[in-house]
Design an enzyme around this catalytic site. Structure first.
Site, PDB file in Angstrom:
ATOM      1  N   TYR A  28       0.834  -1.199   0.000  1.00 47.80           N
ATOM      2  CA  TYR A  28       0.000   0.000   0.000  1.00 47.80           C
ATOM      3  C   TYR A  28       0.872   1.253   0.000  1.00 47.80           C
ATOM      4  O   TYR A  28       0.636   2.190  -0.781  1.00 47.80           O
ATOM      5  CB  TYR A  28      -0.930  -0.008   1.214  1.00 47.80           C
ATOM      6  CG  TYR A  28      -1.734   1.251   1.379  1.00 47.80           C
ATOM      7  CD1 TYR A  28      -2.798   1.531   0.539  1.00 47.80           C
ATOM      8  CD2 TYR A  28      -1.415   2.168   2.384  1.00 47.80           C
ATOM      9  CE1 TYR A  28      -3.533   2.699   0.680  1.00 47.80           C
ATOM     10  CE2 TYR A  28      -2.147   3.333   2.531  1.00 47.80           C
ATOM     11  CZ  TYR A  28      -3.211   3.597   1.679  1.00 47.80           C
ATOM     12  OH  TYR A  28      -3.925   4.763   1.828  1.00 47.80           O
ATOM     13  N   GLU A  50     -11.540   6.269   5.368  1.00 44.58           N
ATOM     14  CA  GLU A  50     -10.854   7.122   6.350  1.00 44.58           C
ATOM     15  C   GLU A  50     -11.776   7.399   7.528  1.00 44.58           C
ATOM     16  O   GLU A  50     -11.325   7.505   8.673  1.00 44.58           O
ATOM     17  CB  GLU A  50     -10.383   8.425   5.706  1.00 44.58           C
ATOM     18  CG  GLU A  50      -9.283   8.275   4.659  1.00 44.58           C
ATOM     19  CD  GLU A  50      -7.940   7.813   5.212  1.00 44.58           C
ATOM     20  OE1 GLU A  50      -7.803   7.722   6.452  1.00 44.58           O
ATOM     21  OE2 GLU A  50      -7.026   7.539   4.420  1.00 44.58           O
ATOM     22  N   TRP A  58      -4.708   2.105  10.510  1.00 32.48           N
ATOM     23  CA  TRP A  58      -5.045   1.984   9.097  1.00 32.48           C
ATOM     24  C   TRP A  58      -4.907   0.546   8.602  1.00 32.48           C
ATOM     25  O   TRP A  58      -5.667   0.111   7.746  1.00 32.48           O
ATOM     26  CB  TRP A  58      -4.185   2.926   8.265  1.00 32.48           C
ATOM     27  CG  TRP A  58      -4.493   2.826   6.796  1.00 32.48           C
ATOM     28  CD1 TRP A  58      -3.678   2.379   5.813  1.00 32.48           C
ATOM     29  CD2 TRP A  58      -5.740   3.161   6.154  1.00 32.48           C
ATOM     30  NE1 TRP A  58      -4.329   2.407   4.597  1.00 32.48           N
ATOM     31  CE2 TRP A  58      -5.588   2.879   4.779  1.00 32.48           C
ATOM     32  CE3 TRP A  58      -6.967   3.656   6.609  1.00 32.48           C
ATOM     33  CZ2 TRP A  58      -6.618   3.089   3.859  1.00 32.48           C
ATOM     34  CZ3 TRP A  58      -7.994   3.860   5.691  1.00 32.48           C
ATOM     35  CH2 TRP A  58      -7.806   3.577   4.340  1.00 32.48           C
TER      36      TRP A  58
END
Length: 202
Positions: A28, A50, A58
């Site tokens: 990522y 988000e 995350w």
């Protein structure tokens, strides 16, 4: 807060300090984070994820992203906008995603608002978000320069809240701006940050 500005993996490549040895996290970072992202649907997905990330790491969201995409019809704005209360309750019982009713309902409500925005004006969300990309932004040189919100993210938050969106606070919008490449927030010395910087000059 990031403990170290940079980390170097077993491949010898310097990366931002928040990157772990997790292969998906590394991928990522190397392929998505900070690369310019466009498109109403892609940016709606980023807003949603988000928002779900708030209060969590995350990597938790990233590992569940395929499940989120399945649950939310690939974040097709018009389809999510038609989700009803029963669908929201079904999602709140889905263990493959984050079962937070407020965030689920916010995603559906946000889809309805965005659907109205883009239905007659495709690209409107993209243009609105990218209009808040700062003309100047310095990559962090120290851990203390790794910010969680900026004036630009605060203004973007105000603009989206003005439309009626929720879970779009300044910190969440700063995370979006980093992820979607409105800013290159890769640390100085990060190889990927250098690549993005070079690409922006072409």
């Amino acid at each position: 807060m990031t403990r170290e500005l940079l980390t170097t993996g077993d491949d010898g490549i310097p990366r931002c300090g928040w990157v772990s040895d997790d292969p998906e996290y590394r991928r990522y970072h190397d392929e998505e984070w900070g690369a310019p992202l466009h498109g109403d649907q892609a940016l709606f997905e980023t807003i949603a994820l988000e928002g779900f990330q708030a209060g969590l790491s995350w990597i938790t969201i990233l590992r569940r992203r395929p499940a989120f995409r399945s649950a939310f019809d690939d974040f097709a704005i018009a389809r999510v906008a038609r989700f009803d209360l029963a669908t929201a309750e079904d999602l709140a019982r889905d263990p493959s995603i984050i079962r937070n009713r407020q965030k689920i309902r916010a995603t559906i409500s946000n889809a309805r608002t965005i659907d109205q925005l883009v239905a007659g004006d495709p690209g409107a969300l993209d243009r609105l978000i990218w209009s808040h990309a700062p003309t100047k932004h310095g990559r962090p040189r120290t851990v203390d320069e790794v910010l969680t919100a900026t004036d630009a993210s605060t203004e973007l938050s105000k603009a989206l809240r003005g439309l009626g969106l929720t879970f779009v606070g300044p910190t969440t919008m700063h995370a979006l701006m980093q992820a979607a490449g409105l800013v290159n927030d890769h640390a100085i010395g990060c190889a990927r940050g250098d690549e993005l910087e070079a690409e922006a000059k072409l």
